[in-house]
Design a protein around this motif. Structure first.
Motif, PDB file in Angstrom:
ATOM      1  N   PHE A 136     -23.546  -4.298 -33.900  1.00 21.71           N
ATOM      2  CA  PHE A 136     -22.637  -4.187 -32.838  1.00 21.71           C
ATOM      3  C   PHE A 136     -21.791  -5.511 -32.988  1.00 21.71           C
ATOM      4  CE2 PHE A 136     -25.933  -1.813 -30.654  1.00 21.71           C
ATOM      5  CZ  PHE A 136     -25.370  -0.559 -30.796  1.00 21.71           C
ATOM      6  N   VAL A 137     -22.412  -6.573 -33.331  1.00 23.85           N
ATOM      7  CA  VAL A 137     -21.502  -7.802 -33.522  1.00 23.85           C
ATOM      8  C   VAL A 137     -20.745  -7.565 -35.109  1.00 23.85           C
ATOM      9  CG1 VAL A 137     -21.961 -10.118 -34.381  1.00 23.85           C
ATOM     10  CG2 VAL A 137     -23.331  -9.171 -32.677  1.00 23.85           C
ATOM     11  N   CYS A 138     -21.153  -7.086 -36.254  1.00 19.36           N
ATOM     12  CA  CYS A 138     -20.332  -6.975 -36.892  1.00 19.36           C
ATOM     13  C   CYS A 138     -19.306  -5.763 -36.814  1.00 19.36           C
ATOM     14  CB  CYS A 138     -21.006  -6.704 -38.387  1.00 19.36           C
ATOM     15  SG  CYS A 138     -22.199  -8.064 -38.957  1.00 19.36           S
ATOM     16  N   ALA A 139     -19.215  -5.053 -35.789  1.00 15.68           N
ATOM     17  CA  ALA A 139     -18.453  -4.059 -35.728  1.00 15.68           C
ATOM     18  C   ALA A 139     -17.065  -4.516 -35.216  1.00 15.68           C
ATOM     19  CB  ALA A 139     -18.838  -2.983 -34.683  1.00 15.68           C
ATOM     20  N   LEU A 140     -17.067  -5.868 -34.705  1.00 18.59           N
ATOM     21  CA  LEU A 140     -16.003  -6.521 -34.193  1.00 18.59           C
ATOM     22  C   LEU A 140     -14.891  -7.176 -35.257  1.00 18.59           C
ATOM     23  CD1 LEU A 140     -17.459  -8.434 -31.171  1.00 18.59           C
ATOM     24  CD2 LEU A 140     -16.580  -5.948 -30.948  1.00 18.59           C
ATOM     25  N   SER A 141     -15.632  -7.126 -36.322  1.00 14.36           N
ATOM     26  CA  SER A 141     -14.799  -7.784 -37.656  1.00 14.36           C
ATOM     27  C   SER A 141     -14.131  -7.001 -38.564  1.00 14.36           C
ATOM     28  CB  SER A 141     -15.889  -8.737 -38.185  1.00 14.36           C
ATOM     29  OG  SER A 141     -16.911  -8.083 -38.955  1.00 14.36           O
ATOM     30  N   GLY A 142     -13.758  -5.856 -38.192  1.00 10.14           N
ATOM     31  CA  GLY A 142     -13.050  -4.867 -39.095  1.00 10.14           C
ATOM     32  C   GLY A 142     -12.053  -3.934 -38.447  1.00 10.14           C
ATOM     33  N   ALA A 143     -11.790  -2.834 -39.385  1.00 15.88           N
ATOM     34  CA  ALA A 143     -10.720  -1.954 -38.949  1.00 15.88           C
ATOM     35  C   ALA A 143     -11.397  -0.990 -38.110  1.00 15.88           C
ATOM     36  CB  ALA A 143      -9.858  -1.539 -40.071  1.00 15.88           C
ATOM     37  N   ALA A 144     -10.696  -0.077 -37.543  1.00 11.37           N
ATOM     38  CA  ALA A 144     -11.097   0.801 -36.535  1.00 11.37           C
ATOM     39  C   ALA A 144     -12.173   1.741 -37.018  1.00 11.37           C
ATOM     40  CB  ALA A 144      -9.975   1.688 -36.026  1.00 11.37           C
ATOM     41  N   GLY A 145     -12.111   2.098 -38.551  1.00  3.33           N
ATOM     42  CA  GLY A 145     -12.889   3.007 -39.121  1.00  3.33           C
ATOM     43  C   GLY A 145     -14.432   2.283 -39.130  1.00  3.33           C
ATOM     44  N   TRP A 146     -14.491   0.947 -39.586  1.00  2.00           N
ATOM     45  CA  TRP A 146     -15.546   0.242 -39.622  1.00  2.00           C
ATOM     46  C   TRP A 146     -16.412   0.132 -38.196  1.00  2.00           C
ATOM     47  CZ3 TRP A 146     -19.526  -1.263 -42.685  1.00  2.00           C
ATOM     48  CH2 TRP A 146     -19.869  -2.105 -42.277  1.00  2.00           C
ATOM     49  N   THR A 147     -15.313  -0.287 -37.239  1.00  4.08           N
ATOM     50  CA  THR A 147     -15.991  -0.547 -35.921  1.00  4.08           C
ATOM     51  C   THR A 147     -16.690   0.570 -35.389  1.00  4.08           C
ATOM     52  OG1 THR A 147     -14.104  -2.097 -35.582  1.00  4.08           O
ATOM     53  CG2 THR A 147     -15.437  -1.116 -33.578  1.00  4.08           C
ATOM     54  N   ILE A 148     -16.050   1.822 -35.524  1.00  2.95           N
ATOM     55  CA  ILE A 148     -16.731   3.024 -34.980  1.00  2.95           C
ATOM     56  C   ILE A 148     -17.885   3.447 -35.949  1.00  2.95           C
ATOM     57  CG2 ILE A 148     -16.439   5.710 -34.990  1.00  2.95           C
ATOM     58  CD1 ILE A 148     -13.566   5.279 -34.527  1.00  2.95           C
ATOM     59  N   TYR A 149     -17.889   3.022 -37.134  1.00  7.15           N
ATOM     60  CA  TYR A 149     -19.241   3.620 -38.005  1.00  7.15           C
ATOM     61  C   TYR A 149     -20.275   2.413 -37.641  1.00  7.15           C
ATOM     62  CZ  TYR A 149     -22.430   3.061 -41.939  1.00  7.15           C
ATOM     63  OH  TYR A 149     -23.422   3.031 -42.492  1.00  7.15           O
ATOM     64  N   SER A 150     -20.113   1.177 -37.507  1.00  2.00           N
ATOM     65  CA  SER A 150     -21.160   0.271 -37.078  1.00  2.00           C
ATOM     66  C   SER A 150     -21.689   0.497 -35.734  1.00  2.00           C
ATOM     67  CB  SER A 150     -20.577  -1.262 -37.074  1.00  2.00           C
ATOM     68  OG  SER A 150     -19.999  -1.639 -38.593  1.00  2.00           O
ATOM     69  N   ILE A 151     -20.786   0.895 -34.810  1.00  6.34           N
ATOM     70  CA  ILE A 151     -21.289   0.974 -33.383  1.00  6.34           C
ATOM     71  C   ILE A 151     -22.105   2.316 -33.366  1.00  6.34           C
ATOM     72  CG2 ILE A 151     -20.689   1.651 -30.980  1.00  6.34           C
ATOM     73  CD1 ILE A 151     -18.392  -0.171 -31.433  1.00  6.34           C
ATOM     74  N   ALA A 152     -21.759   3.339 -34.217  1.00  4.52           N
ATOM     75  CA  ALA A 152     -22.476   4.551 -34.161  1.00  4.52           C
ATOM     76  C   ALA A 152     -23.995   4.166 -34.794  1.00  4.52           C
ATOM     77  CB  ALA A 152     -21.843   5.636 -34.918  1.00  4.52           C
ATOM     78  N   SER A 153     -23.942   3.474 -35.997  1.00  5.27           N
ATOM     79  CA  SER A 153     -25.063   2.982 -36.870  1.00  5.27           C
ATOM     80  C   SER A 153     -26.031   2.477 -35.932  1.00  5.27           C
ATOM     81  CB  SER A 153     -24.721   2.180 -37.876  1.00  5.27           C
ATOM     82  OG  SER A 153     -24.136   2.922 -39.002  1.00  5.27           O
ATOM     83  N   GLY A 154     -25.425   1.449 -34.980  1.00  5.47           N
ATOM     84  CA  GLY A 154     -26.419   0.641 -34.144  1.00  5.47           C
ATOM     85  C   GLY A 154     -27.116   1.512 -33.040  1.00  5.47           C
ATOM     86  N   VAL A 155     -26.278   2.311 -32.594  1.00  2.00           N
ATOM     87  CA  VAL A 155     -26.504   3.205 -31.379  1.00  2.00           C
ATOM     88  C   VAL A 155     -27.848   4.125 -32.092  1.00  2.00           C
ATOM     89  CG1 VAL A 155     -26.151   5.254 -29.899  1.00  2.00           C
ATOM     90  CG2 VAL A 155     -24.719   3.192 -30.093  1.00  2.00           C
ATOM     91  N   LEU A 156     -27.419   4.902 -33.302  1.00  2.00           N
ATOM     92  CA  LEU A 156     -28.685   5.759 -33.752  1.00  2.00           C
ATOM     93  C   LEU A 156     -29.677   5.301 -34.350  1.00  2.00           C
ATOM     94  CD1 LEU A 156     -25.836   8.120 -35.506  1.00  2.00           C
ATOM     95  CD2 LEU A 156     -27.347   8.781 -33.577  1.00  2.00           C
ATOM     96  N   PHE A 157     -29.409   3.882 -34.956  1.00  2.00           N
ATOM     97  CA  PHE A 157     -30.563   3.357 -35.479  1.00  2.00           C
ATOM     98  C   PHE A 157     -31.734   2.737 -34.261  1.00  2.00           C
ATOM     99  CE2 PHE A 157     -32.733  -0.776 -36.199  1.00  2.00           C
ATOM    100  CZ  PHE A 157     -33.489  -0.527 -37.367  1.00  2.00           C
ATOM    101  N   ALA A 158     -31.085   2.331 -33.331  1.00  2.00           N
ATOM    102  CA  ALA A 158     -31.924   2.051 -32.177  1.00  2.00           C
ATOM    103  C   ALA A 158     -32.662   3.366 -31.582  1.00  2.00           C
ATOM    104  CB  ALA A 158     -31.177   1.342 -31.027  1.00  2.00           C
TER     105      ALA A 158
END
Length: 203
Positions: A136-158
């Motif tokens: 989630f923290v690193c999602a804030l430091s990229g373009a929209a595609g990276w942000t969406i992927y990082s948030i989805a990864s955090g949710v699914l991982f947890a």
């Protein structure tokens, strides 16, 4: 040591860890990958191999966290990755208690929890929470595609790690699939770390 080497360690950690635990699990008598935790591979005469696997993955991830600290894009993300790495190192230093009937002849749930088993669980939980937060923290430091992927990864991982934990505790009708849930979760987390390393290395 050049920063590109530090970041490359983050690319290598996940694939090496995954190949190692898949190979170990395939050769263990009585070990069922869909049911049993990866940590259970540290039990028994050949358990040293998984212990080394934890320690190597933790060391590579800690080195990667140092590279992230130098390169950015998020100091907070680098600190969380360091906690994830320490969690792996702690999981290697302290062996888990037998669970889900492995090693063969042990009960599904331990009658008594050892200090080492409790510390293993504590380090593992801290590491898992830190990796999810890093997504989630690193999602804030990229373009929209990276942000969406990082948030989805955090949710699914947890979510998948929570399912795995519940299954290992004997809860739910999918209790026999705890190992599968955990492997899905680890794949999500390690893939995200690998792609983060690629992204920062080639930015």
């Amino acid at each position: 040591m050049g920063n590109h080497v530090l970041l490359a360690c983050g690319m290598a950690a996940g694939p090496l860890f995954t190949i190692a635990y898949l190979a170990e699990g395939a050769g263990r008598v009585g070990y069922r990958p869909f049911r049993h935790p990866v940590s259970s591979l540290a039990l028994g005469r050949a358990g040293w191999a998984q212990t080394v696997n934890f320690l190597v993955a933790g060391s590579l991830s800690l080195t990667f966290a140092a590279g992230l600290w130098r390169a950015g894009p998020s100091r907070g993300g680098a600190l969380l990755m360091a906690v994830w790495a320490v969690g792996l190192l702690g999981a290697g230093a302290f062996r888990t208690d037998p669970v889900c009937g492995y090693p063969p002849g042990t009960p599904d749930q331990p009658e008594h929890h050892t200090r080492a088993g409790a510390l293993h669980d504590l380090f593992s939980l801290a590491g898992f929470l830190a990796l999810a937060a890093a997504c989630f923290v690193c999602a804030l430091s990229g373009a929209a595609g990276w942000t969406i992927y990082s948030i989805a990864s955090g949710v699914l991982f947890a979510a998948t790690m929570a399912l795995a934990s519940a299954a290992f505790g004997g809860h739910g009708r999918w209790a026999h699939l705890g190992g599968l849930f955990q492997r899905v979760s680890l794949t999500i987390g390690w893939t995200w770390q690998t792609l983060l390393a690629v992204r920062v290395l080639y930015a």
